[in-house]
Design an enzyme around this catalytic site. Structure first.
Site, PDB file in Angstrom:
ATOM      1  N   VAL A  63       0.862  -1.187   0.000  1.00  0.00           N
ATOM      2  CA  VAL A  63       0.000   0.000   0.000  1.00  0.00           C
ATOM      3  C   VAL A  63       0.895   1.232   0.000  1.00  0.00           C
ATOM      4  O   VAL A  63       1.791   1.366   0.837  1.00  0.00           O
ATOM      5  CB  VAL A  63      -0.949   0.012   1.224  1.00  0.00           C
ATOM      6  N   GLY A 108       4.127   4.190   3.278  1.00  0.00           N
ATOM      7  CA  GLY A 108       3.791   2.930   2.618  1.00  0.00           C
ATOM      8  C   GLY A 108       3.923   1.770   3.575  1.00  0.00           C
ATOM      9  O   GLY A 108       4.420   1.928   4.699  1.00  0.00           O
ATOM     10  N   LYS A 109       3.457   0.618   3.196  1.00  0.00           N
ATOM     11  CA  LYS A 109       3.660  -0.604   3.978  1.00  0.00           C
ATOM     12  C   LYS A 109       3.333  -1.780   3.078  1.00  0.00           C
ATOM     13  O   LYS A 109       2.547  -1.648   2.127  1.00  0.00           O
ATOM     14  CB  LYS A 109       2.711  -0.621   5.192  1.00  0.00           C
ATOM     15  N   GLY A 110       3.925  -2.935   3.381  1.00  0.00           N
ATOM     16  CA  GLY A 110       3.650  -4.118   2.569  1.00  0.00           C
ATOM     17  C   GLY A 110       3.607  -5.351   3.424  1.00  0.00           C
ATOM     18  O   GLY A 110       3.966  -5.321   4.607  1.00  0.00           O
TER      19      GLY A 110
END
Ligand code: NAD
Length: 419
Positions: A63, A108-110
């Site tokens: 994201v 962001g992050k994943g």
């Protein structure tokens, strides 16, 4: 999409804090709408081969919540509980964390929904490489810069960097941070989050007129953040009286031998065999006698149920989201100072930023230089929050969200909405 995202309670807490600050800033509805929606959410399949030859398919996410101030920035989590909603909430938080310490990054992050405890190193490598390959077009030093998070580490970052570099046909260390030193990592990154917790905590103790020798510290969680925070608080002359991990909590009013506890965790990976304090429950530790409480384990541990019993005068949030909005209200009413997660644990992302800068320069700094710059960044921004908090008579958390939102909004207004 926003409705689904809001069902996640941690994200709901984030939205509650956001709204409070947005109201004080009298933020218009356009900005509110933009800032409560992620810019981009990516979901993809990760087919991979187990060591026994069989194939399985996992789900990967990335994201990119905001690019307003620069490339997206945030970790990659490998965990069975990873969902699009959780990743979105964490990316939302990264947006404010980067802005509150004034880094030129968005958020962001994943993650990958998987259970790393059941996977071999070879299997983890294959998942990481496929994950990275799926994101080749959308990550990069100027687009989105991942980092380690729960169950990922410098080795994961090395595989990610190598896969991306192979596709690009050149070595590009700046695509991720948290790498091993030998391939473009930064000195001081491992301890940076704990160091940041200590820096903010010591500064606030001085502001409250409490001498280090009179500060009794309790730390919940003895992993990367908690261990380093404990070591560094002790180094500055404070007395650590309580620590805990998944095996339970340990309290000693004459002071925990932090070096011994660290040695044990380095050997056993937990505190189970620790005998340097009375064994109490994790719940008891949070309300134990102390001056400073550092939650450094999980989210939502300080709640309406225990907030009125907390004895600390100061709470420094090492973990992300450890305090529910209800508990936060109680702390404010009781005059307990809280240094919020987006400020208190921003040391990690700050040194990640330094790593990205060093990779792009191809010139690496001494540890003392990294630590000096970290202290300067955190103290400058923390003092700015203190000024706002004092001027408006509001808690640090609201001041932190106001500062972060204001910085992101400034960038959005200058850039305009490309509609
Ligand atoms: P970690 O996995 O190294 O350590 C977590 C610790 O918490 C372990 O000691 C574990 O045993 C303990 N723990 C788990 N459940 C517990 C419970 N119920 N009671 C007491 N202890 C418990 O993780 P970490 O990297 O230290 O991260 C801790 C928190 O800090 C997380 O919220 C993370 O998102 C946040 N954080 C970490 C960083 C970083 O750079 N590592 C940066 C910013 C925020």
């Amino acid at each position: 999409m926003t409705t689904a995202v809001r069902e996640v309670s941690v994200f709901g807490d984030g939205i509650a804090y956001f709204n409070e600050a947005a109201n004080l800033l009298e933020l218009d509805s356009t900005m509110r709408a933009i800032l409560t929606h992620p810019t981009r959410q990516i979901i993809f399949s990760i087919p991979f081969q187990r060591d026994n030859g069989e194939f399985e398919v996992y789900t990967g996410y990335r994201v990119q919540y905001s690019f307003a101030r620069g490339p997206a920035k945030g970790g990659i989590r490998f965990h069975p509980g990873v969902t699009l909603d959780e990743v979105t909430a964490l990316a939302f938080w990264m947006t404010w964390k980067c802005a509150v310490v004034d880094l030129p990054f968005g958020g962001g992050k994943g993650g990958v929904t998987c259970d790393p405890s059941k996977l071999s190193q070879n299997e983890l490598e294959r998942i990481t490489r496929r994950y990275a390959a799926e994101l080749v077009e959308v990550v990069g030093p100027d687009k989105d810069v991942p980092a380690p998070d729960v169950n990922t580490n410098p080795q994961t970052m090395a595989w990610f960097m190598d896969t991306y570099s192979m596709h690009m046909r050149q070595t590009i260390p700046g695509v991720v941070t948290g790498k091993p030193l030998a391939i473009g990592g930064s000195k001081g990154r491992v301890e940076a989050t704990g160091r940041g917790v200590m820096i903010c905590g010591m500064d606030e103790l001085a502001n409250m007129g409490i001498a280090p020798k009179d500060a009794r510290i309790v730390i919940q969680g003895f992993g990367n953040v908690g261990m380093w925070a404990a070591r560094l608080f002790a180094e500055r002359g404070c007395k650590v009286v309580g620590i805990s991990d998944v095996t339970g909590a340990y309290y000693n009013e004459s002071g925990i031998d932090v070096d011994k506890a660290c040695e044990l965790v380095e050997k056993d990976r937990n505190l189970g065999a620790f005998r340097g304090g009375d064994k109490i429950s994790n719940a008891e530790l949070l309300v134990a006698d102390c001056d400073v409480l550092v939650p450094a384990a999980l989210e939502k541990v300080l709640t309406a149920e225990n907030a009125s019993k907390v004895k600390a005068k100061l709470i420094v949030e090492g973990a992300n989201g450890p305090t529910t909005p209800d508990a936060d209200r109680i702390f404010n009413e009781r005059g307990i100072t809280v240094i919020p997660d987006i400020m208190a644990n921003a040391g990690g992302v700050t040194v990640s930023y330094f790593e990205w800068v060093q990779d792009r320069m191809g010139y690496f700094w001494k540890l003392s230089e990294v630590n000096e710059r970290l202290e300067d960044t955190l103290i400058t921004n923390f003092h700015e929050l203190r000024g706002i908090a004092n001027r408006h008579k509001i808690p640090y958390r609201t001041a932190a969200y106001m500062t972060a939102i204001d910085r992101v909004v400034q960038a959005l207004r200058l850039r305009g909405v490309y509609a």
